[in-house]
Design an enzyme around this catalytic site. Structure first.
Site, mmCIF file in Angstrom:
data_model
loop_
_atom_site.group_PDB
_atom_site.id
_atom_site.type_symbol
_atom_site.label_atom_id
_atom_site.label_comp_id
_atom_site.label_asym_id
_atom_site.label_seq_id
_atom_site.Cartn_x
_atom_site.Cartn_y
_atom_site.Cartn_z
ATOM 1 N N GLU A 289 -53.781 40.895 -61.065
ATOM 2 C CA GLU A 289 -54.308 42.101 -61.714
ATOM 3 C C GLU A 289 -54.289 41.971 -63.227
ATOM 4 O O GLU A 289 -55.068 42.599 -63.923
ATOM 5 C CB GLU A 289 -53.496 43.336 -61.293
ATOM 6 C CG GLU A 289 -53.997 43.956 -60.016
ATOM 7 C CD GLU A 289 -53.400 45.325 -59.707
ATOM 8 O OE1 GLU A 289 -52.527 45.810 -60.464
ATOM 9 O OE2 GLU A 289 -53.788 45.900 -58.695
ATOM 10 N N HIS A 310 -48.635 22.972 -42.391
ATOM 11 C CA HIS A 310 -49.336 22.766 -41.128
ATOM 12 C C HIS A 310 -50.552 23.676 -41.004
ATOM 13 O O HIS A 310 -51.086 23.867 -39.916
ATOM 14 C CB HIS A 310 -48.363 22.972 -39.964
ATOM 15 C CG HIS A 310 -47.213 22.005 -40.029
ATOM 16 N ND1 HIS A 310 -47.171 20.841 -39.299
ATOM 17 C CD2 HIS A 310 -46.098 22.000 -40.807
ATOM 18 C CE1 HIS A 310 -46.062 20.176 -39.606
ATOM 19 N NE2 HIS A 310 -45.395 20.860 -40.519
ATOM 20 N N LYS A 424 -62.687 51.778 -54.478
ATOM 21 C CA LYS A 424 -62.353 53.194 -54.245
ATOM 22 C C LYS A 424 -63.610 54.045 -54.323
ATOM 23 O O LYS A 424 -63.840 54.906 -53.475
ATOM 24 C CB LYS A 424 -61.353 53.682 -55.307
ATOM 25 C CG LYS A 424 -59.990 53.034 -55.217
ATOM 26 C CD LYS A 424 -59.042 53.685 -56.217
ATOM 27 C CE LYS A 424 -57.779 52.886 -56.394
ATOM 28 N NZ LYS A 424 -56.969 53.340 -57.522
HETATM 29 O O1 PA5 Z 1 -50.274 47.682 -61.284
HETATM 30 C C1 PA5 Z 1 -50.830 48.725 -61.019
HETATM 31 O O2 PA5 Z 1 -50.946 49.632 -61.862
HETATM 32 C C2 PA5 Z 1 -51.397 49.015 -59.650
HETATM 33 O O3 PA5 Z 1 -51.324 47.948 -58.797
HETATM 34 C C3 PA5 Z 1 -50.662 50.163 -59.005
HETATM 35 O O4 PA5 Z 1 -49.310 49.828 -58.899
HETATM 36 C C4 PA5 Z 1 -51.199 50.514 -57.630
HETATM 37 O O5 PA5 Z 1 -52.592 50.647 -57.676
HETATM 38 C C5 PA5 Z 1 -50.587 51.816 -57.129
HETATM 39 O O6 PA5 Z 1 -50.901 52.864 -58.006
HETATM 40 P P1 PA5 Z 1 -50.096 54.225 -58.022
HETATM 41 O O7 PA5 Z 1 -48.669 53.911 -58.295
HETATM 42 O O8 PA5 Z 1 -50.737 55.027 -59.104
HETATM 43 O O9 PA5 Z 1 -50.271 54.854 -56.657
#
Ligand code: PA5
Length: 436
Positions: A289, A310, A424
Protein backbone atom coordinates in the site's frame (compact mmCIF):
# COMPACT_ATOMS: atom_id res chain seq x y z
CA UNK A 1 25.94 -7.84 18.58
CA UNK A 2 22.70 -6.13 17.52
CA UNK A 3 19.56 -8.17 17.84
CA UNK A 4 18.57 -7.38 14.23
CA UNK A 5 21.12 -7.64 11.48
CA UNK A 6 20.82 -7.21 7.75
CA UNK A 7 23.09 -8.97 5.27
CA UNK A 8 22.99 -7.76 1.67
CA UNK A 9 26.23 -9.41 0.53
CA UNK A 10 24.31 -11.89 -1.60
CA UNK A 11 22.33 -9.14 -3.32
CA UNK A 12 25.11 -6.68 -4.05
CA UNK A 13 26.60 -8.81 -6.81
CA UNK A 14 23.36 -8.32 -8.76
CA UNK A 15 23.71 -4.54 -8.88
CA UNK A 16 26.51 -2.39 -10.10
CA UNK A 17 28.44 -1.18 -7.04
CA UNK A 18 28.58 2.45 -8.22
CA UNK A 19 24.86 2.34 -8.77
CA UNK A 20 24.31 1.03 -5.22
CA UNK A 21 26.51 3.75 -3.73
CA UNK A 22 24.56 6.43 -5.62
CA UNK A 23 21.25 5.07 -4.38
CA UNK A 24 22.65 4.83 -0.85
CA UNK A 25 23.35 8.60 -1.04
CA UNK A 26 19.78 9.18 -2.25
CA UNK A 27 18.37 7.20 0.66
CA UNK A 28 20.57 9.13 3.08
CA UNK A 29 18.99 12.34 1.74
CA UNK A 30 15.53 10.84 2.21
CA UNK A 31 16.50 10.04 5.81
CA UNK A 32 16.91 13.77 6.34
CA UNK A 33 13.57 14.44 4.60
CA UNK A 34 11.83 11.89 6.85
CA UNK A 35 13.43 13.06 10.08
CA UNK A 36 12.77 16.75 9.32
CA UNK A 37 9.20 15.83 8.32
CA UNK A 38 9.39 17.77 5.07
CA UNK A 39 8.41 14.98 2.65
CA UNK A 40 5.15 13.84 1.07
CA UNK A 41 2.43 12.75 3.47
CA UNK A 42 4.16 14.47 6.40
CA UNK A 43 0.85 14.81 8.24
CA UNK A 44 0.96 11.01 8.71
CA UNK A 45 4.25 10.71 10.58
CA UNK A 46 2.85 10.13 14.07
CA UNK A 47 4.16 6.53 13.98
CA UNK A 48 7.76 7.83 14.00
CA UNK A 49 7.59 8.74 17.69
CA UNK A 50 5.09 6.14 18.92
CA UNK A 51 7.62 3.94 20.81
CA UNK A 52 9.21 6.90 22.61
CA UNK A 53 6.08 8.96 23.19
CA UNK A 54 3.38 6.49 24.14
CA UNK A 55 2.16 7.50 27.61
CA UNK A 56 2.35 5.31 30.70
CA UNK A 57 -1.33 6.09 31.34
CA UNK A 58 -2.31 4.65 27.98
CA UNK A 59 -0.21 1.53 28.52
CA UNK A 60 -1.75 1.02 31.98
CA UNK A 61 -5.26 1.44 30.59
CA UNK A 62 -4.59 -1.08 27.84
CA UNK A 63 -3.25 -3.59 30.40
CA UNK A 64 -6.27 -3.09 32.69
CA UNK A 65 -8.74 -3.58 29.86
CA UNK A 66 -6.80 -6.61 28.62
CA UNK A 67 -6.90 -8.10 32.13
CA UNK A 68 -10.64 -7.57 32.35
CA UNK A 69 -11.17 -9.35 29.03
CA UNK A 70 -8.83 -12.16 30.12
CA UNK A 71 -10.84 -12.74 33.27
CA UNK A 72 -14.26 -12.66 31.61
CA UNK A 73 -13.66 -14.28 28.22
CA UNK A 74 -12.38 -17.45 26.63
CA UNK A 75 -12.33 -15.84 23.22
CA UNK A 76 -11.64 -12.36 21.91
CA UNK A 77 -12.97 -11.38 18.48
CA UNK A 78 -10.95 -8.64 16.81
CA UNK A 79 -12.98 -7.05 14.03
CA UNK A 80 -10.97 -5.08 11.48
CA UNK A 81 -9.34 -5.23 8.06
CA UNK A 82 -5.95 -4.24 6.62
CA UNK A 83 -3.91 -2.24 9.10
CA UNK A 84 -6.67 -2.61 11.66
CA UNK A 85 -5.95 -6.32 12.19
CA UNK A 86 -2.78 -7.47 10.42
CA UNK A 87 -0.34 -6.05 12.99
CA UNK A 88 -1.89 -7.72 16.01
CA UNK A 89 -2.41 -10.97 14.13
CA UNK A 90 1.22 -10.91 12.97
CA UNK A 91 2.57 -10.56 16.50
CA UNK A 92 0.12 -12.91 18.20
CA UNK A 93 0.69 -15.69 15.68
CA UNK A 94 4.48 -15.23 15.67
CA UNK A 95 4.55 -15.58 19.47
CA UNK A 96 1.83 -18.13 20.02
CA UNK A 97 2.86 -21.76 20.26
CA UNK A 98 1.55 -23.75 17.28
CA UNK A 99 -1.56 -25.78 18.11
CA UNK A 100 -1.78 -24.10 21.52
CA UNK A 101 -5.57 -24.16 21.27
CA UNK A 102 -5.47 -27.96 21.37
CA UNK A 103 -3.05 -28.09 24.28
CA UNK A 104 -3.82 -28.14 27.96
CA UNK A 105 -2.14 -24.83 28.67
CA UNK A 106 -4.88 -22.81 26.93
CA UNK A 107 -5.29 -20.24 29.70
CA UNK A 108 -5.40 -16.95 27.84
CA UNK A 109 -8.32 -15.98 25.68
CA UNK A 110 -7.78 -17.16 22.12
CA UNK A 111 -7.95 -14.31 19.64
CA UNK A 112 -9.99 -14.73 16.47
CA UNK A 113 -10.30 -12.24 13.67
CA UNK A 114 -13.41 -11.14 11.77
CA UNK A 115 -14.37 -8.37 9.40
CA UNK A 116 -11.43 -9.04 7.10
CA UNK A 117 -13.53 -10.71 4.39
CA UNK A 118 -17.15 -10.93 3.25
CA UNK A 119 -17.42 -14.71 3.35
CA UNK A 120 -20.57 -16.05 4.94
CA UNK A 121 -19.16 -19.49 5.90
CA UNK A 122 -16.28 -17.84 7.76
CA UNK A 123 -18.56 -15.68 9.88
CA UNK A 124 -21.20 -18.39 10.35
CA UNK A 125 -18.50 -20.75 11.67
CA UNK A 126 -17.25 -18.09 14.04
CA UNK A 127 -20.77 -17.36 15.32
CA UNK A 128 -21.24 -21.06 16.11
CA UNK A 129 -18.06 -20.99 18.18
CA UNK A 130 -19.27 -17.82 19.90
CA UNK A 131 -22.45 -19.64 20.94
CA UNK A 132 -20.29 -21.98 23.03
CA UNK A 133 -17.71 -19.70 24.63
CA UNK A 134 -17.66 -16.52 26.66
CA UNK A 135 -16.26 -13.77 24.52
CA UNK A 136 -15.48 -10.09 24.13
CA UNK A 137 -15.13 -7.94 21.04
CA UNK A 138 -12.60 -5.32 19.98
CA UNK A 139 -13.86 -3.53 16.88
CA UNK A 140 -11.29 -1.45 15.03
CA UNK A 141 -11.75 0.93 12.13
CA UNK A 142 -9.95 4.22 11.71
CA UNK A 143 -12.45 5.57 9.20
CA UNK A 144 -15.28 3.87 11.05
CA UNK A 145 -17.02 3.22 7.74
CA UNK A 146 -15.13 0.33 6.06
CA UNK A 147 -17.76 -2.11 4.82
CA UNK A 148 -16.14 -5.45 5.82
CA UNK A 149 -15.66 -4.69 9.54
CA UNK A 150 -18.87 -2.63 9.68
CA UNK A 151 -20.95 -5.58 8.43
CA UNK A 152 -19.16 -8.10 10.65
CA UNK A 153 -19.69 -5.82 13.64
CA UNK A 154 -23.38 -5.38 12.90
CA UNK A 155 -23.76 -9.19 12.83
CA UNK A 156 -21.60 -9.90 15.91
CA UNK A 157 -23.17 -7.02 17.85
CA UNK A 158 -26.52 -8.66 17.27
CA UNK A 159 -25.12 -12.01 18.51
CA UNK A 160 -23.46 -10.65 21.64
CA UNK A 161 -26.56 -8.62 22.60
CA UNK A 162 -28.75 -11.72 22.27
CA UNK A 163 -26.27 -13.77 24.26
CA UNK A 164 -25.62 -11.41 27.19
CA UNK A 165 -28.42 -8.81 27.00
CA UNK A 166 -27.68 -5.30 25.78
CA UNK A 167 -26.20 -3.67 28.92
CA UNK A 168 -23.81 -6.58 29.58
CA UNK A 169 -22.95 -6.87 25.90
CA UNK A 170 -21.92 -3.22 25.82
CA UNK A 171 -19.43 -3.92 28.62
CA UNK A 172 -17.85 -6.64 26.45
CA UNK A 173 -17.24 -4.39 23.46
CA UNK A 174 -14.33 -1.97 22.97
CA UNK A 175 -14.19 0.30 19.92
CA UNK A 176 -10.93 1.68 18.51
CA UNK A 177 -11.49 4.44 16.00
CA UNK A 178 -10.95 8.04 14.98
CA UNK A 179 -11.14 10.77 17.64
CA UNK A 180 -13.62 12.89 15.77
CA UNK A 181 -15.57 11.16 13.02
CA UNK A 182 -17.07 7.98 11.60
CA UNK A 183 -20.02 5.70 12.19
CA UNK A 184 -18.14 3.52 14.69
CA UNK A 185 -17.49 6.52 16.90
CA UNK A 186 -21.20 7.39 16.85
CA UNK A 187 -22.23 3.81 17.71
CA UNK A 188 -19.67 3.64 20.54
CA UNK A 189 -20.96 6.88 22.04
CA UNK A 190 -24.59 5.83 21.77
CA UNK A 191 -23.98 2.35 23.21
CA UNK A 192 -21.51 3.45 25.89
CA UNK A 193 -18.60 1.31 24.78
CA UNK A 194 -15.12 1.82 26.09
CA UNK A 195 -13.08 3.45 23.32
CA UNK A 196 -9.52 4.09 22.23
CA UNK A 197 -8.41 6.61 19.68
CA UNK A 198 -6.24 5.99 16.61
CA UNK A 199 -4.19 9.18 16.37
CA UNK A 200 -5.01 11.40 13.38
CA UNK A 201 -1.41 11.30 12.17
CA UNK A 202 -1.04 7.49 12.18
CA UNK A 203 -2.33 5.59 9.14
CA UNK A 204 -3.83 2.10 9.44
CA UNK A 205 -0.79 0.12 8.30
CA UNK A 206 1.50 2.04 10.67
CA UNK A 207 -0.82 1.61 13.66
CA UNK A 208 0.32 -1.66 15.28
CA UNK A 209 2.05 0.19 18.13
CA UNK A 210 -1.15 2.06 19.05
CA UNK A 211 -4.09 0.40 20.91
CA UNK A 212 -5.00 -1.13 17.52
CA UNK A 213 -2.22 -3.67 17.96
CA UNK A 214 -1.37 -3.37 21.64
CA UNK A 215 -4.79 -4.22 23.11
CA UNK A 216 -5.31 -7.54 21.25
CA UNK A 217 -1.65 -8.48 21.83
CA UNK A 218 -2.01 -7.82 25.57
CA UNK A 219 -5.24 -9.84 25.71
CA UNK A 220 -3.42 -12.75 24.07
CA UNK A 221 -1.01 -12.67 27.03
CA UNK A 222 2.06 -11.12 25.41
CA UNK A 223 4.26 -8.45 26.89
CA UNK A 224 3.51 -5.08 25.30
CA UNK A 225 6.20 -3.33 27.38
CA UNK A 226 8.84 -5.49 25.74
CA UNK A 227 7.31 -4.99 22.31
CA UNK A 228 7.47 -1.21 22.75
CA UNK A 229 10.95 -1.43 24.25
CA UNK A 230 12.15 -3.32 21.19
CA UNK A 231 10.52 -0.76 18.90
CA UNK A 232 12.15 2.04 20.89
CA UNK A 233 15.58 0.41 20.53
CA UNK A 234 15.08 0.34 16.77
CA UNK A 235 13.74 3.90 16.77
CA UNK A 236 16.94 5.07 18.47
CA UNK A 237 19.07 3.01 16.09
CA UNK A 238 17.57 3.98 12.74
CA UNK A 239 16.83 7.64 13.60
CA UNK A 240 20.52 8.37 14.18
CA UNK A 241 21.76 10.87 11.64
CA UNK A 242 25.33 9.64 11.79
CA UNK A 243 26.84 6.50 10.25
CA UNK A 244 23.94 6.17 7.81
CA UNK A 245 25.85 3.67 5.65
CA UNK A 246 25.46 1.05 8.33
CA UNK A 247 21.92 2.02 9.35
CA UNK A 248 19.97 -1.18 8.61
CA UNK A 249 16.86 0.68 7.40
CA UNK A 250 18.93 2.82 5.03
CA UNK A 251 20.73 -0.28 3.74
CA UNK A 252 17.47 -2.19 3.19
CA UNK A 253 15.81 0.76 1.41
CA UNK A 254 18.91 1.28 -0.75
CA UNK A 255 19.36 -2.33 -1.84
CA UNK A 256 15.64 -2.70 -2.64
CA UNK A 257 15.70 0.40 -4.83
CA UNK A 258 18.97 -0.68 -6.46
CA UNK A 259 17.51 -4.09 -7.32
CA UNK A 260 14.28 -2.46 -8.55
CA UNK A 261 16.18 -0.20 -10.91
CA UNK A 262 17.96 -3.33 -12.18
CA UNK A 263 14.66 -4.94 -13.15
CA UNK A 264 13.97 -6.87 -9.95
CA UNK A 265 10.42 -5.70 -9.46
CA UNK A 266 9.12 -8.46 -7.16
CA UNK A 267 10.27 -8.97 -3.58
CA UNK A 268 9.51 -12.32 -1.98
CA UNK A 269 9.58 -12.34 1.81
CA UNK A 270 10.68 -15.78 2.94
CA UNK A 271 10.33 -17.39 6.32
CA UNK A 272 11.10 -20.89 7.46
CA UNK A 273 8.69 -20.63 10.40
CA UNK A 274 4.98 -21.17 9.60
CA UNK A 275 4.27 -18.94 12.64
CA UNK A 276 5.58 -15.99 10.59
CA UNK A 277 2.87 -16.28 7.96
CA UNK A 278 0.92 -13.27 9.23
CA UNK A 279 4.03 -11.24 9.87
CA UNK A 280 4.69 -11.58 6.16
CA UNK A 281 1.05 -10.61 5.48
CA UNK A 282 1.55 -7.46 7.60
CA UNK A 283 4.76 -6.66 5.71
CA UNK A 284 2.98 -7.18 2.36
CA UNK A 285 0.33 -4.62 3.26
CA UNK A 286 2.88 -2.17 4.63
CA UNK A 287 5.01 -2.16 1.48
CA UNK A 288 2.26 -2.88 -1.05
CA UNK A 289 0.00 0.00 0.00
CA UNK A 290 2.90 2.34 0.66
CA UNK A 291 4.83 1.87 -2.59
CA UNK A 292 2.44 0.56 -5.23
CA UNK A 293 1.21 3.76 -6.87
CA UNK A 294 1.88 6.19 -9.73
CA UNK A 295 2.70 3.18 -11.94
CA UNK A 296 5.65 2.29 -9.72
CA UNK A 297 6.61 -0.03 -6.89
CA UNK A 298 8.12 -3.35 -5.96
CA UNK A 299 5.40 -6.02 -5.76
CA UNK A 300 5.66 -7.58 -2.29
CA UNK A 301 4.78 -11.21 -1.94
CA UNK A 302 5.56 -13.93 0.57
CA UNK A 303 6.33 -17.60 0.90
CA UNK A 304 6.73 -20.07 3.72
CA UNK A 305 9.59 -22.49 3.15
CA UNK A 306 10.10 -25.32 2.91
CA UNK A 307 6.33 -25.67 2.22
CA UNK A 308 6.32 -23.41 -0.83
CA UNK A 309 9.50 -24.87 -2.27
CA UNK A 310 7.09 -27.57 -3.42
CA UNK A 311 4.75 -25.08 -5.09
CA UNK A 312 6.50 -21.85 -6.04
CA UNK A 313 10.06 -23.18 -5.76
CA UNK A 314 10.16 -24.11 -9.44
CA UNK A 315 9.20 -20.60 -10.55
CA UNK A 316 11.64 -18.94 -8.18
CA UNK A 317 14.46 -21.18 -9.39
CA UNK A 318 13.84 -20.96 -13.14
CA UNK A 319 10.99 -18.57 -13.99
CA UNK A 320 11.18 -14.94 -15.11
CA UNK A 321 14.24 -13.30 -13.56
CA UNK A 322 12.55 -10.24 -12.10
CA UNK A 323 12.51 -11.30 -8.45
CA UNK A 324 14.57 -11.05 -5.34
CA UNK A 325 14.19 -12.69 -1.93
CA UNK A 326 14.38 -11.37 1.60
CA UNK A 327 14.77 -14.13 4.17
CA UNK A 328 13.80 -13.51 7.80
CA UNK A 329 15.23 -15.77 10.47
CA UNK A 330 14.49 -15.47 14.16
CA UNK A 331 16.70 -17.64 16.33
CA UNK A 332 16.14 -21.18 17.52
CA UNK A 333 12.71 -22.78 17.92
CA UNK A 334 11.00 -22.80 21.33
CA UNK A 335 10.83 -26.59 21.30
CA UNK A 336 13.48 -28.75 19.68
CA UNK A 337 12.67 -32.16 18.19
CA UNK A 338 15.32 -34.76 17.40
CA UNK A 339 15.00 -37.32 14.62
CA UNK A 340 14.56 -40.76 16.23
CA UNK A 341 16.52 -43.86 15.18
CA UNK A 342 14.47 -46.48 13.31
CA UNK A 343 15.77 -50.07 13.25
CA UNK A 344 14.13 -50.79 9.89
CA UNK A 345 15.41 -47.63 8.21
CA UNK A 346 13.30 -48.31 5.12
CA UNK A 347 13.17 -44.56 4.49
CA UNK A 348 16.99 -44.45 4.60
CA UNK A 349 16.94 -41.56 7.05
CA UNK A 350 19.02 -43.07 9.84
CA UNK A 351 21.92 -40.85 8.81
CA UNK A 352 19.85 -38.04 10.34
CA UNK A 353 19.13 -39.86 13.63
CA UNK A 354 19.83 -37.67 16.63
CA UNK A 355 19.88 -34.50 14.51
CA UNK A 356 17.62 -31.61 15.44
CA UNK A 357 14.80 -30.79 13.02
CA UNK A 358 15.80 -27.14 13.34
CA UNK A 359 19.33 -27.93 12.11
CA UNK A 360 17.86 -29.71 9.10
CA UNK A 361 15.67 -26.63 8.49
CA UNK A 362 18.80 -24.46 8.58
CA UNK A 363 20.51 -26.69 6.01
CA UNK A 364 17.40 -26.44 3.83
CA UNK A 365 17.62 -22.67 4.10
CA UNK A 366 21.31 -22.52 3.21
CA UNK A 367 20.85 -24.95 0.32
CA UNK A 368 17.91 -22.95 -1.01
CA UNK A 369 19.66 -19.59 -0.77
CA UNK A 370 22.66 -20.99 -2.69
CA UNK A 371 20.41 -22.57 -5.34
CA UNK A 372 18.35 -19.40 -5.81
CA UNK A 373 21.44 -17.22 -6.10
CA UNK A 374 22.79 -19.63 -8.76
CA UNK A 375 19.41 -19.27 -10.45
CA UNK A 376 19.75 -15.47 -10.56
CA UNK A 377 17.68 -14.48 -7.52
CA UNK A 378 19.39 -11.86 -5.33
CA UNK A 379 19.16 -12.57 -1.62
CA UNK A 380 18.81 -10.27 1.38
CA UNK A 381 18.86 -11.69 4.90
CA UNK A 382 17.34 -10.15 8.01
CA UNK A 383 18.36 -12.03 11.12
CA UNK A 384 16.87 -11.68 14.59
CA UNK A 385 18.65 -13.30 17.51
CA UNK A 386 15.36 -14.74 18.78
CA UNK A 387 11.62 -14.57 18.28
CA UNK A 388 10.37 -12.47 21.20
CA UNK A 389 8.28 -9.38 21.89
CA UNK A 390 11.49 -7.35 21.99
CA UNK A 391 12.89 -8.49 18.64
CA UNK A 392 9.49 -8.36 16.94
CA UNK A 393 9.10 -4.77 18.20
CA UNK A 394 12.45 -4.01 16.59
CA UNK A 395 11.40 -5.70 13.36
CA UNK A 396 8.13 -3.75 13.17
CA UNK A 397 9.83 -0.40 13.55
CA UNK A 398 12.65 -1.42 11.22
CA UNK A 399 10.18 -2.24 8.43
CA UNK A 400 8.04 0.87 9.02
CA UNK A 401 11.06 3.15 8.88
CA UNK A 402 12.58 1.33 5.89
CA UNK A 403 9.26 1.50 4.08
CA UNK A 404 9.04 5.27 4.48
CA UNK A 405 12.64 5.69 3.25
CA UNK A 406 12.14 3.28 0.39
CA UNK A 407 8.88 4.94 -0.72
CA UNK A 408 10.47 8.40 -0.67
CA UNK A 409 13.43 7.08 -2.68
CA UNK A 410 10.98 5.64 -5.19
CA UNK A 411 9.35 9.08 -5.41
CA UNK A 412 5.91 8.22 -4.02
CA UNK A 413 3.89 9.26 -0.97
CA UNK A 414 4.22 6.17 1.28
CA UNK A 415 1.36 7.23 3.53
CA UNK A 416 -1.70 7.35 1.28
CA UNK A 417 -3.66 4.61 -0.53
CA UNK A 418 -5.88 6.30 -3.13
CA UNK A 419 -6.12 3.11 -5.22
CA UNK A 420 -8.00 1.22 -2.51
CA UNK A 421 -11.13 3.28 -3.29
CA UNK A 422 -11.57 1.90 -6.83
CA UNK A 423 -13.08 -1.48 -5.90
CA UNK A 424 -15.26 0.13 -3.25
CA UNK A 425 -16.84 2.54 -5.76
CA UNK A 426 -17.71 -0.33 -8.11
CA UNK A 427 -18.99 -2.55 -5.31
CA UNK A 428 -21.26 0.15 -3.88
CA UNK A 429 -22.55 1.04 -7.35
CA UNK A 430 -23.37 -2.64 -7.99
CA UNK A 431 -25.04 -3.02 -4.59
CA UNK A 432 -27.23 -0.01 -5.23
CA UNK A 433 -28.04 -1.06 -8.82
CA UNK A 434 -29.17 -4.57 -8.01
CA UNK A 435 -30.40 -3.98 -4.51
CA UNK A 436 -28.76 -7.32 -3.64
O1 PA5 B 1 -3.38 1.27 5.88
C1 PA5 B 1 -4.54 1.62 5.77
O2 PA5 B 1 -4.89 2.78 6.03
C2 PA5 B 1 -5.63 0.67 5.33
O3 PA5 B 1 -5.17 -0.56 4.96
C3 PA5 B 1 -6.63 0.47 6.44
O4 PA5 B 1 -5.97 -0.06 7.55
C4 PA5 B 1 -7.77 -0.46 6.05
O5 PA5 B 1 -8.31 -0.07 4.82
C5 PA5 B 1 -8.86 -0.44 7.11
O6 PA5 B 1 -9.38 0.85 7.25
P1 PA5 B 1 -10.20 1.30 8.52
O7 PA5 B 1 -9.34 1.10 9.72
O8 PA5 B 1 -10.53 2.74 8.27
O9 PA5 B 1 -11.44 0.43 8.57
Amino acid sequence: MSELQIDISKALSFVDNTNYQDILREVEQQHEVLMSKTGKGNDYLGWLQLPSQISNDLISRIKEDAEEIRSSSELLVVIGIGGSYLGSRAIIEALDKPFSILQEEWKNPKVFFAGNNLNSDYLAGLLKALDRYNYSVVVISKSGTTIEPALAFRIIKNHIELKYGKPNASKRIIAITDAHKGALKKIAEKENYKTYVIPDDVGGRYSVLTPVGLLPIAVAGFNIDDLLLGAKKMQDRVSLKSDLESNPAVVYAAIRNALYRNGKIIEIMVSYKPRFHFFVEWWKQLFGESEGKDGKGIFPTGVSFTTDLHSLGQYIQEGKRNLFETVITAGRPIDEIEVPHDDLDFDGLNYLSGKKLSDINIKAKLGTIAAHIDGGVPNIQINLTECSEDTLGQLIYFFEFSCALSGYTLGVNPFDQPGVEAYKKNMFALLRETGE
